[in-house]
Design an enzyme around this catalytic site. Structure first.
Site, short mmCIF file in Angstrom:
data_model
loop_
_atom_site.label_atom_id
_atom_site.label_comp_id
_atom_site.label_asym_id
_atom_site.label_seq_id
_atom_site.Cartn_x
_atom_site.Cartn_y
_atom_site.Cartn_z
N HIS A 46 -1.30 52.79 -10.44
CA HIS A 46 -0.02 52.09 -10.45
C HIS A 46 0.12 51.29 -11.74
O HIS A 46 -0.88 50.93 -12.39
CB HIS A 46 0.07 51.14 -9.26
CG HIS A 46 0.22 51.82 -7.95
ND1 HIS A 46 0.60 51.16 -6.81
CD2 HIS A 46 0.05 53.11 -7.57
CE1 HIS A 46 0.65 51.99 -5.80
NE2 HIS A 46 0.32 53.20 -6.23
N GLU A 48 0.79 48.22 -12.27
CA GLU A 48 0.10 46.94 -12.27
C GLU A 48 -1.38 47.10 -12.60
O GLU A 48 -1.94 46.31 -13.38
CB GLU A 48 0.21 46.27 -10.88
CG GLU A 48 1.63 45.98 -10.46
CD GLU A 48 2.25 47.07 -9.59
OE1 GLU A 48 3.01 46.71 -8.67
OE2 GLU A 48 1.97 48.27 -9.82
#
Length: 143
Positions: A46, A48
């Site tokens: 992801h 992040e």
């Protein structure tokens, strides 16, 4: 958030779910990233997580206590856990994720007092723009 949106746009051009993230320390961008799940064939890639890895390399420390994350979509449980574990100071996100969001929608992990670290959480920043890029992407995918 505008820089995170640029990262999300990059992801969309690569046929990745368009989520972008930026980490800021002392007013300067130290990491920017977007989803790479398809490119790396890995569910954990992801935006992040990608940004956290870049930031830790930049500061040469896994503690990101003086850093803030800007991300276009509310972090999921995995990413919220990574935010806590990396000791980020704050997370600012755009679109809420009622199906998987864990920074206010389903849970609010970063402020849960049972964890050893808590973050400031603020959602809805440039909410419409962040939601629109996702809507447009999934409309194209369905065609």
């Amino acid at each position: 958030m505008k820089l995170a949106l640029k990262e999300a746009q990059k992801a969309a051009t690569l046929d990745e779910v368009p989520v972008g993230a930026v980490i800021v320390k002392d007013g300067k961008v130290i990491a920017r990233a977007h989803n790479k799940k398809e490119a790396k064939l890995c569910a954990t890639r992801h935006a992040e997580i990608e940004a956290i890895e870049k930031a830790t390399k930049k500061v040469q420390n896994w503690w990101l206590e003086d850093c803030d994350l800007y991300v276009t979509l509310e972090p999921c449980a995995m990413c919220a856990g990574a935010l806590i574990n990396s000791r980020l100071r704050a997370v600012y996100f755009g679109a809420y994720d009622p199906k998987a969001g864990c920074c206010g929608s389903l849970y609010n992990l970063p402020v849960d007092t049972r964890f050893n670290h808590r973050l400031t959480v603020e959602g809805g920043i440039m909410r419409d723009e962040c939601a629109q890029i996702l809507t447009d992407y999934f409309k194209r995918k369905r065609k």
